[in-house]
Design an enzyme around this catalytic site. Structure first.
Site, short mmCIF file in Angstrom:
data_model
loop_
_atom_site.label_atom_id
_atom_site.label_comp_id
_atom_site.label_asym_id
_atom_site.label_seq_id
_atom_site.Cartn_x
_atom_site.Cartn_y
_atom_site.Cartn_z
N ASP A 125 7.01 -6.92 10.13
CA ASP A 125 6.41 -6.34 8.93
C ASP A 125 6.84 -7.25 7.76
O ASP A 125 7.76 -8.07 7.92
CB ASP A 125 7.00 -4.92 8.81
CG ASP A 125 6.79 -4.30 7.47
OD1 ASP A 125 5.63 -4.21 7.05
OD2 ASP A 125 7.78 -3.89 6.82
N ASP A 127 7.00 -6.42 3.71
CA ASP A 127 7.80 -5.82 2.62
C ASP A 127 8.93 -4.97 3.16
O ASP A 127 8.71 -4.08 3.99
CB ASP A 127 6.90 -4.97 1.72
CG ASP A 127 5.97 -5.82 0.89
OD1 ASP A 127 6.40 -6.35 -0.13
OD2 ASP A 127 4.80 -5.98 1.31
N ASP A 328 10.17 -1.50 8.37
CA ASP A 328 11.00 -0.57 7.59
C ASP A 328 10.27 0.69 7.14
O ASP A 328 10.87 1.60 6.59
CB ASP A 328 11.51 -1.26 6.31
CG ASP A 328 10.38 -1.47 5.32
OD1 ASP A 328 9.31 -1.96 5.74
OD2 ASP A 328 10.56 -1.11 4.14
O1 LIG Z 1 3.38 -3.26 5.63
P1 LIG Z 1 4.20 -3.91 4.57
O2 LIG Z 1 4.15 -5.42 4.63
O3 LIG Z 1 5.62 -3.40 4.55
O4 LIG Z 1 3.52 -3.50 3.20
C1 LIG Z 1 3.65 -2.16 2.73
C2 LIG Z 1 3.45 -2.12 1.24
O5 LIG Z 1 4.26 -3.16 0.70
C3 LIG Z 1 4.18 -3.40 -0.70
O6 LIG Z 1 4.79 -2.32 -1.39
C4 LIG Z 1 6.16 -2.13 -1.12
O7 LIG Z 1 6.90 -3.30 -1.54
C5 LIG Z 1 6.85 -3.55 -2.96
C6 LIG Z 1 7.59 -4.85 -3.23
O8 LIG Z 1 8.90 -4.80 -2.78
C7 LIG Z 1 7.45 -2.35 -3.71
O9 LIG Z 1 7.38 -2.57 -5.11
C8 LIG Z 1 6.68 -1.08 -3.34
O10 LIG Z 1 7.28 0.04 -3.95
C9 LIG Z 1 6.67 -0.89 -1.82
O11 LIG Z 1 5.83 0.20 -1.47
C10 LIG Z 1 2.75 -3.59 -1.12
O12 LIG Z 1 2.67 -3.77 -2.50
C11 LIG Z 1 1.91 -2.41 -0.66
O13 LIG Z 1 0.60 -2.58 -1.06
C12 LIG Z 1 1.99 -2.37 0.85
O14 LIG Z 1 1.18 -1.32 1.34
#
Ligand SMILES: O=P(O)(O)OC[C@H]1O[C@H](O[C@H]2O[C@H](CO)[C@@H](O)[C@H](O)[C@H]2O)[C@H](O)[C@@H](O)[C@@H]1O
Length: 396
Positions: A125, A127, A328
């Site tokens: 994954d 983020d 995560d």
């Molecule tokens: O599937 P992933 O790669 O884990 O993406 C899931 C979401 O990730 C991002 O948001 C998350 O990370 C951001 C940066 O650290 C944080 O600000 C936010 O609160 C988290 O939810 C991304 O911006 C989302 O669009 C994704 O769905």
């Protein structure tokens, strides 16, 4: 509802139906019309209406889910202002939680023992796994060390990134051409054309990647593209008066972030999304880390994407393969479930706080993820060295 903490009062707009695309009819019956504007700012600002009753989002459990969607920031250390840290008080609870979700670092040898005579396939994954969670999604960068760890892992094991983000965006952030990429929670998978021999039945579309190489795209939600663009614009418009809200268009899904919104205003954010979504019965909501995610109501998720990639890479035979998925977020649970079923592989949850999960193992944070990836590479290099020595011994 006290909205004093917002920059301006939220724009009170009416997310009333715009056209048939929202009614949930199958697109074959009511083709989505792209002719003429299906959405205009004027349609959104008149008539003005308050968000629906805020108790909607209390009673449907959204607010509880929002509150528990990401570890609280209990402690902020100088120099780490954007990084989530768990409190010392939670350490004991965390240690007892690790009895169930053993550390993948401490269990490394056990994992390697089950990988004997099997090909490891890595799923990562983005983020919260490769990059730490930060306030601004546009600044969620991975470190140079992490990039090099992922690059080295990909030298030895087929490696795919499966992210909720737009595929192009996640490629821009990772920047490694040797990986497979799946964006929009697995609804946008790109893989080299040569891998697709057995997938002719799966409606892949031929395309070229940024390097001009021929690739195949698998996009099971492609008919939702206009609808997603439309709801994205509605959500941007309806939430624009709320300080801290960020709406992202991830091609086949939309994220509404509330991480930077005063908690007192969360019910308003939730209610606006709820009110808008009411007119799109073919879209559904999932919860991520301080983000509401709007996506097509199709039977596809990160777990299905894992199965699809395993098949497309020629690894559908369970006995030869050990898939490992590190993630995560709640959306990663679908992939953990697929791997847990029939002891197919290992899910590794990245979490600094105790959480129920379908994963087998745990890692505390992105630095432990990097350590784990580096250990995989070291193990492979040692194996290669031993093999080289054995072969030399045979020839001497
Ligand atoms: O599937 P992933 O790669 O884990 O993406 C899931 C979401 O990730 C991002 O948001 C998350 O990370 C951001 C940066 O650290 C944080 O600000 C936010 O609160 C988290 O939810 C991304 O911006 C989302 O669009 C994704 O769905």
């Amino acid at each position: 509802m006290d909205l004093k903490s917002t920059k301006a009062s939220p724009v009170l707009t009416d997310p009333s139906p715009i056209n048939n695309s929202r009614l949930g009819h199958h697109s074959g019956l009511f083709p989505y019309s792209q002719s003429g504007p299906s959405f205009s700012t004027s349609m959104l600002s008149i008539p003005r209406r308050k968000p629906g009753k805020l108790d909607d989002v209390w009673s449907n459990g959204w607010l509880d889910a929002m509150k528990s969607s990401s570890p609280p920031r209990k402690k902020v250390l100088k120099g780490f202002t954007n990084v989530e840290l768990s409190s010392d008080d939670g350490e004991i609870a965390y240690c007892s939680w690790m009895i169930k979700y053993l550390s993948a670092l401490n269990s490394f040898q056990q994992i390697m023992d089950s990988a004997k005579n099997r090909n490891i396939v890595m799923f990562l994954d983005y983020d919260g796994t490769l990059s730490p969670i930060v306030d601004d999604p546009d600044r969620a960068f991975m470190s140079a060390d992490m990039r090099s760890a992922v690059k080295n892992v990909a030298k030895y094991f087929p490696t795919a990134i499966i992210s909720g983000r737009n595929r192009d965006k996640v490629f821009e952030l990772v920047g490694l051409t040797e990986l497979y990429y799946a964006g929009s929670h697995g609804m946008d998978i790109m893989f080299p054309a040569r891998e697709t021999a057995s997938l002719d039945h799966l409606n892949c579309v031929k395309s070229t990647d940024l390097q001009g190489k021929e690739v195949n795209l698998f996009q099971p939600a492609s008919e939702f593209l206009p609808m997603i663009n439309e709801i994205f614009r509605s959500l941007v418009e309806i939430t624009k008066g709320i300080e801290g809200v960020k709406v992202e268009n991830h091609k086949f899904c939309v994220s509404v972030h509330y991480r930077n919104v005063d908690e007192i205003v969360w019910p308003v954010v939730a209610q606006y999304v709820h009110d808008t979504l009411k007119y799109y019965p073919r879209l559904r909501l999932t919860h991520g880390r301080k983000v509401l995610e709007v996506r097509p109501m199709i039977d596809w998720d990160k777990g299905k994407a894992v199965e699809f990639l395993l098949q497309s890479l020629g690894y559908s035979n369970n006995n030869d393969v050990l898939p490992i998925y590190i993630g995560d977020d709640r959306t990663d649970e679908d992939a953990f479930k697929v791997l847990r079923k029939g002891n197919r592989g290992y899910g590794i949850l990245v979490s600094s706080v105790p959480k129920e999960s379908n994963a087998f193992f745990s890692l505390r944070d992105t630095s432990e993820v990097k350590e784990f990836l580096e250990s995989l590479v070291r193990m492979k290099q040692q194996d290669a060295k031993i093999l080289g020595e054995e072969q030399r011994a045979i020839f001497i």
